[in-house]
Design a protein around this motif. Structure first.
Motif: not given
Length: 272
Positions: A123-128, A132-135, A138-145
């Motif tokens: 549930a990556f929305g918890l990280l978002r 939001p500034q955590g690695e 940021q890592q899973i955002r890059r992978i999804a993109a």
């Protein structure tokens, strides 16, 4: 918040055994077949009816509904429809995306869920929302993109190698690679749905049923961090880490994970 959407087409559902119902939800790019070891074990032990749907766009189920939002509610409501006629609360098992769908199902109808066993529910929305500034975020955002932007086969390879922790793509045969590539568009929708799953702590604390959060020590940091947050916020949760497994533990260590699931659902009393 998206309004609930009633599923118009049924998911393909495999059922095996008799007894207390257990609903198992597979990971992105997979199918109900990932629970084969669990089905065999529960058949030998007896006492459970294992319900194994293929989620939208996977296995023999229909595609993601046209015009539907990228929301965990789409698969959660379809999974709930698989419980039509089931009167008693179910033990609910989910892996990765399926684990997040299981949480969404439990939040929608907690009275229908006896217990939760979740293998790295992403549930990556918890990280978002909370880091939001955590690695990890940021890592899973890059992978999804990258999965969304690259050609289908390249995206499927990237997705597989990321979660396998190495060269998992090369270990698949041609047919398996083609299947993942065919499902990768739905996988991108899964990422969107997971990023929107930004439940607050008060919502999660309404889930009073016993929860076992299982993970692999060799997993990726975003999956690990989500599990840690859930373990801290769910009222009756405990964690179990497999020392030699990664995120794909239910596939690479299928027998070991099946034993954990069977022991948990057969020993765990229902929530008060």
């Amino acid at each position: 918040m998206n309004a609930p959407v009633s599923p118009s087409v049924r998911l393909h559902l495999q059922s095996q055994g008799q007894g207390r119902p257990l609903l198992s939800l597979h990971s992105s790019s997979g199918s109900h077949a990932q629970w084969r070891a669990l089905a065999e074990l529960l058949t030998r032990r007896g006492g459970h009816q294992l319900l194994m749907p293929d989620l939208h766009g996977h296995g023999r189920s229909p595609a993601w509904p046209a015009q539907a939002a990228d929301s965990l509610r789409i698969d959660a409501l379809a999974a709930l429809a698989c419980l039509d006629g089931v009167e008693e609360p179910v033990d609910l098992v989910g892996h990765s995306y399926g684990g997040a769908v299981a949480l969404q199902l439990a939040l929608l109808q907690p009275q229908r869920v006896r217990s939760l066993l979740l293998y790295e529910p992403v549930a990556f929305g918890l990280l978002r929302r909370y880091e939001p500034q955590g690695e990890a975020w940021q890592q899973i955002r890059r992978i999804a993109a990258m999965v969304a932007d690259k050609p289908r086969e390249e995206a499927a390879r990237l997705f597989t190698d990321y979660w396998s922790g190495g060269s998992g793509w090369l270990q698949l045969n041609t047919a398996q690679q083609a299947t993942i590539a065919e499902r990768i568009a739905t996988v991108s929708r899964h990422f969107n749905a997971l990023f929107a799953a930004d439940w607050g702590r008060p919502e999660l604390q309404r889930l009073r049923m016993p929860v076992l959060l299982v993970g692999g020590v060799l997993t990726r940091e975003p999956a690990r961090r989500v599990s840690e947050l859930l373990a801290a916020w769910l009222p009756d949760a405990r964690q179990h880490w497999l020392t030699r497994a990664g995120h794909l533990g239910p596939l690479t260590h299928a027998s070991q994970v099946a034993e954990l699931i069977a022991d948990f659902v057969q020993r765990e009393p229902a929530a008060a």
